[in-house]
Every structure is written in C-alpha cells, then in structure tokens.
Write an enzyme that holds these catalytic residues in place. Structure first.
Site, PDB file in Angstrom:
ATOM      1  N   GLU A  79     -71.546-105.669   2.324  1.00  0.00           N
ATOM      2  CA  GLU A  79     -70.429-104.875   2.634  1.00  0.00           C
ATOM      3  C   GLU A  79     -69.259-105.890   3.326  1.00  0.00           C
ATOM      4  OE1 GLU A  79     -73.677-104.433   3.126  1.00  0.00           O
ATOM      5  OE2 GLU A  79     -74.093-102.463   1.846  1.00  0.00           O
ATOM      6  N   SER A  95     -72.760 -93.055  -6.195  1.00  0.00           N
ATOM      7  CA  SER A  95     -73.040 -92.178  -5.233  1.00  0.00           C
ATOM      8  C   SER A  95     -71.330 -91.928  -4.640  1.00  0.00           C
ATOM      9  CB  SER A  95     -73.865 -92.762  -4.238  1.00  0.00           C
ATOM     10  OG  SER A  95     -75.249 -92.798  -4.431  1.00  0.00           O
ATOM     11  N   ARG A 101     -66.864 -86.392  -2.111  1.00  0.00           N
ATOM     12  CA  ARG A 101     -66.822 -87.569  -2.707  1.00  0.00           C
ATOM     13  C   ARG A 101     -66.388 -87.193  -4.164  1.00  0.00           C
ATOM     14  NH1 ARG A 101     -72.934 -88.610  -4.420  1.00  0.00           N
ATOM     15  NH2 ARG A 101     -73.833 -86.558  -4.131  1.00  0.00           N
ATOM     16  N   PHE A 125     -72.731 -98.024   6.531  1.00  0.00           N
ATOM     17  CA  PHE A 125     -72.675 -99.351   6.108  1.00  0.00           C
ATOM     18  C   PHE A 125     -71.103 -99.894   6.305  1.00  0.00           C
ATOM     19  CE2 PHE A 125     -76.029 -97.773   2.926  1.00  0.00           C
ATOM     20  CZ  PHE A 125     -76.914 -97.969   3.824  1.00  0.00           C
TER      21      PHE A 125
END
Lengths: 285, 310
Positions: free
Chosen positions: B53, B32, B5, B78
């Site tokens: 979302e 995040s 990430r 999600f």
C-alpha cells in the site's frame, strides 16, 4: 568529452564550495550526505537531464527526485547554479519564510517537482512518474537519488519490485552509498548489502561506479538511458563529506554544519583561492 | 439498495471513458474495492501494485505529478492506517491530485473482525492538512462524490462501505464538496450524520415523530471541510445535536462538530459512534446493534438528551 568532464569537475568543486558556505550560513542542515551526493547531482543537472531553468514547468523536462531529501543543499546549489533562482537565495536556507525548506518542497522552489524528506518514499513517486510518461508515450526520463541507509525502508523494495514488474526503463535510481547513517556504519546499524544483488533480484539493470568519478557517473547515466526493458540502478560508492578532509567518513557530520573555525579549513580543502576565501558571502561564486 | 463501493466502480469506469487522464491503482483487492471494473475496461490505465500500500500511494503521487488523475483503492484500514505517512508526505503535503477511495470502512466489514474494521480513518485523514474527507450516505451520493473528487484539484479521501445500504437520496442527487444537506426537517433536535448512519437517523427521526419529537437530520457527506453554516444553524434552531457515525467518537464527525460548536456555538450534544474501542467479528447487522448504531439506539440517545434540554 575530456574537456567536458574537467568542466564538470570544476563545477562540482564550486558546488561543494557553495554547499559549505550555505550550510555555514544556515547553521542547520546536512553536510556529509550533501557532499557525497553532489557529483551525481552535478552530472545529472549539467550533463544528463533535459531541463530548462527558464521554464521550470516545461513538459519535456526530465524529472529528478531527491529521495534522500536531507541532501537538499546539494540540490539547491545545483538549481541555483543552473539558474532556477538567484544564488543569493541560498543564504536563506531553512529560514522562516524562505522558499528553500529544510527538505525539498515542490510548492515553493522552482525546479523541485516533489516533496521529499521522509525517507523511503521517493522511488515510489519516481516510478509513478515513469509509468505516467510511458502511458503517454513520452520520452521523459526520471531520476531518483537514494541513500544507502534509506534502503532500510521497506517501501524502497516495494517500489523496486513494482518498477521491475512494470519494466519502467525510463527510470534510473542512483544510490549514494556512502556507508554511513546517523547512528554509524550502515553495515552495523542494519546491513543492506548487497545493494546491487537486491536490485538485480527485482529485475533491474545494475551499474556499479565510483560516485565521485564524473567520467564514470556520466558514462553510467548514458548507459542507463540506452538500456531498454528494465529500470537501471546506478550503485555509487561514495565518501560521506567528500572533498573536505575534516568531514570525510564521519557519521557525526551527517546533520552538523561547519562552524566558524571549520569554514576556512573546508574552503581551503576545496581549493578555494584567496578571493573565494575573502568573499565568503558570495555563494557559488 | 446498492453498496457504495459498487457505485464507485461503476462511476470510476464512466469517468475513465470521459477522461483519459484518469488512472486507477489497487493493492490486490480490485474485486472487493471494485476498481476491477475500471481495470477490465482500461487495462493499460490500471495498475495493480500488489500487496504494497505504501508504494501504491507514492506511485499515485508520481502519476499525479505528471498530470494523471489517480484513483487508488484498498480497504480503509490499509489506506489510512498502513499508508498514513505516505498519504501525508507524498500526497497531502505537495497537494498532489490523488484520490484515495477507501472501501470497507467502519464495523460493517464484519466477520474479518477488529483487525479489518477501520473506526479511526476519518479522524486520521481529517487531521492531515490539505485533505478533503468525504463519507457518502448511499450509492447515489457516492456517484456524485466520485465525480466531485475527480473534478476537485487536490487530495481527496472518500470512505466507502462493504455492504448494500438503503438509498437516502433520489437518483440524480447532486453532491458538492463541503456542502451538507437537510434530509429531514425538524425543530426539537438535530441528528448530524455521515455515511450509512444518515439512513439510520432518518429511520430514527420517523420513530421520534411518532412520539411527538420533531427531529431534524442533517447529512454531512463531507466531514472536511465541514459545512459550518448548516451545523451552527441546526444548533441554534433546535438546541440539541446528536452526531452519529460508523466510526470512533474520537476525532471523527462527532469530534469535528464538537470542536466547531465548542468554539462558536456551545450546544447540548451527544456523540454516537464506536466508544474508543476496537471492532470485533460478527455479521454487519449484529455489529451495528452491538456498537449501538441502530435507529432504536439513536431514538434512546435523542430522548435522553432531549429531556436534558427542557
């Protein structure tokens, strides 16, 4: 203006005739919601929106999102009338190999920009387009047509919240509030009122109209374009099946098409003359 | 060691400077998912959509429809879970040019537990027509994968993790969508892996070597489209395939390889992954052990199936 409105009214009548003929031919599709939405679609395509049927991908065009995708016949007859494709194509609605899918599909139909049909998703896409235009400093406007039953989908309110938050004033949502959904009255299945209050609560400019009064629709669309600093919701009271007495206000005609007996009745309701009645194959004629 | 990430955030920001059509969206997790790095540099092109979302996915589709290249991020569960139908309908069906970069995939998200551990997302995304599914092995490959996703015209799902992972690939490693690569040469059996399990398989191959078993490691950075050639070649040349992924054994890489080999080259094979159950709270390392996703476990599985080959 008066003359323009009467021209639009005549066009809307002819588009209704085309819807009825198309759905009779296909024997599959949504009658009630197409007839309730057609006046607004007519005003958008033949009064308000900047678009060019000769060049469907023209960058300067305004965008239209038929969020209540089951009203595809109403969109298709308007696109055919505008010249995006031959009116004869309407006869192929919902047939295997046709570019006129059961619900709008951007991949095959000239003039259709987004895939819709799964309810609740169109306003998000419309707002995304509006954000994109704003980012580029472009003047294009985006219109999304929603159903009142569709407002039961939570994503609509996520999108309403986001559009209010980002103040996308180049976005206009039109709610075709015909009060009926498949299982019956919207107010009984799952009450969504007050639609206007809900949009206002998310920071929208709200205009309430009679969704079958072309003068009112055009005036509201013009006012929406002038309104700055917030998106506009045009909440239109409509009649499901409008224009054909045997279909009007009947939830049972949500997804049912006119049969052979109903067709001539429907066409007479829509003021078809003898020639139009005889020449039933010529859609939109 | 770098988290995939982190490599994403860095690369996305670089891409933002190179192409002003690139925009980013997040659902309140930009710290995040690392889209915040882009957001700080290009605030006007960053849209925080809040904890919503489904709308984020639709908005990205709309942005793509007017020529933008949207990267949207949230946790894998999600994106692939909550917004599955939006991804299917608004993104994949029209072939919208939307890049879904989902972070915190797999069990290594850790302590948050089963609710947050996405062990189904590869299967879910792979089942959608028009979707490309990428699961990089490390930070270096992630950089290439993000660039490849930006250059690719159409929907892409990139699955990243939370934790730092050891480097498998050298700096400047090139990534090509749909191309697997042989990371370790070997003749007795083949580990076909994706994501962080590639690094684990490399370690397993070393251990096996000490025991006299020559294990090949084939990394598939793209799960869809699958590099059929490299898998079939490995099956024919080594006769045994062990797939490994930080994901359910149902429908993910193991499923994809089994489908391919079942039709084109029936081969002795074993799928290593999460065996049809939900995750649970724990530290990442503990969870990898708990679910049998360690080099030691791969060695055991490989030896067992290798014995059956003879």
């Amino acid at each position: 203006m008066k003359e323009k409105i009467s021209q639009l009214e005549e066009k809307a009548r002819r588009l209704r005739v085309a819807i009825v003929k198309t759905l009779h031919k296909s024997q599959s599709g949504h009658t009630g919601g197409s007839l309730s939405a057609i006046d607004m679609i007519c005003a958008l395509y033949f009064h308000k929106m900047r678009h060019n049927p000769e060049e469907p991908a023209w960058e300067g065009r305004d965008r239209f999102v038929l969020s209540k995708g089951h009203a595809a016949p109403a969109l298709y007859v308007a696109l055919a009338e505008a010249g995006y494709f031959p009116t004869e194509d309407l006869m192929m609605l919902r047939r295997l190999g046709s570019h006129l899918q059961g619900h709008p599909d951007s991949k095959g139909t000239p003039g259709v920009d987004v895939c819709t049909g799964s309810l609740g998703q169109g306003l998000s896409m419309a707002n995304g387009m509006a954000l994109g235009f704003k980012l580029d400093g472009k003047e294009n406007r985006v219109y999304a047509l929603l159903g009142d039953g569709e407002l039961q989908e939570g994503q609509i309110w996520e999108a309403a919240m986001a559009a209010g938050h980002y103040k996308t004033d180049n976005l206009c949502a039109l709610v075709d509030s015909n009060g009926l959904q498949i299982d019956g009255d919207v107010s009984r299945v799952m009450n969504v009122s007050s639609i206007s209050d809900k949009f206002r609560a998310f920071g929208w400019n709200v205009i309430e109209i009679d969704g079958h009064c072309l003068h009112g629709i055009c005036t509201a669309l013009d006012a929406a374009e002038r309104h700055k600093g917030a998106p506009t919701a045009i909440v239109a009271t409509t009649v499901k099946g409008k224009g054909v007495s045997i279909f009007e206000n009947k939830a049972s005609y949500h997804g049912v098409t006119p049969n052979d007996q109903e067709l001539p009745v429907a066409l007479r309701c829509l003021g078809c003359d003898c020639e139009e009645l005889e020449n039933q194959e010529r859609i939109g004629a | 060691m770098i988290a995939t990430r982190d490599a994403y955030g860095e690369t996305l920001a670089e891409l933002g400077a190179e192409n002003e059509n690139i925009v980013a969206l997040d659902a309140d997790l930009s710290g995040s998912t690392k889209t915040g790095v882009f957001g700080k540099k290009f605030p006007e092109r960053f849209f925080n959509m809040g904890i919503a979302e489904a709308n984020m996915v639709g908005t990205a589709a709309g942005l793509a429809a007017v020529g933008k290249i949207p990267f949207l991020s949230t946790f894998a569960i999600f994106a692939a879970g909550r917004a599955w139908e939006q991804i299917r309908q608004s993104v994949a069906y029209p072939k919208a040019n939307v890049k879904i970069v989902a972070t915190h995939g797999g069990v290594t998200v850790g302590e948050d537990g089963g609710s947050h551990q996405s062990v189904e997302d590869i299967a879910i995304m792979r089942a959608i027509p028009n979707m490309t599914v990428i699961v990089p092995a490390d930070g270096e490959e992630t950089k290439g994968a993000i660039r490849a996703a930006a250059a690719h015209k159409g929907p892409v799902y990139v699955r990243l993790g939370r934790n730092k992972v050891p480097n498998v690939f050298p700096k400047g490693h090139t990534f090509e969508i749909g191309k697997g690569c042989e990371v370790v040469a070997g003749t007795d059996l083949t580990f076909v892996t994706t994501g962080l399990m590639t690094g684990v398989a490399v370690a397993a191959a070393e251990k096996l070597k000490a025991e006299g078993i020559s294990a090949r490691v084939v990394h598939l950075g793209t799960v869809k489209p699958l590099d059929k050639e490299i898998v079939i070649k490995a099956a024919k040349e080594t006769g045994v395939i062990v797939t490994a992924e930080e994901h359910s054994v149902v429908g993910g890489l193991g499923g994809a390889v089994a489908e391919l080999l079942g039709e084109e080259c029936p081969t002795l094979m074993k799928r290593v992954g999460v065996y049809d159950r939900f995750g649970t709270s724990g530290k990442s390392e503990e969870l990898l052990k708990y679910f049998g996703l360690t080099a030691e476990n791969l060695v055991e599985e490989a030896k067992e199936i290798f014995a059956r080959k003879k």
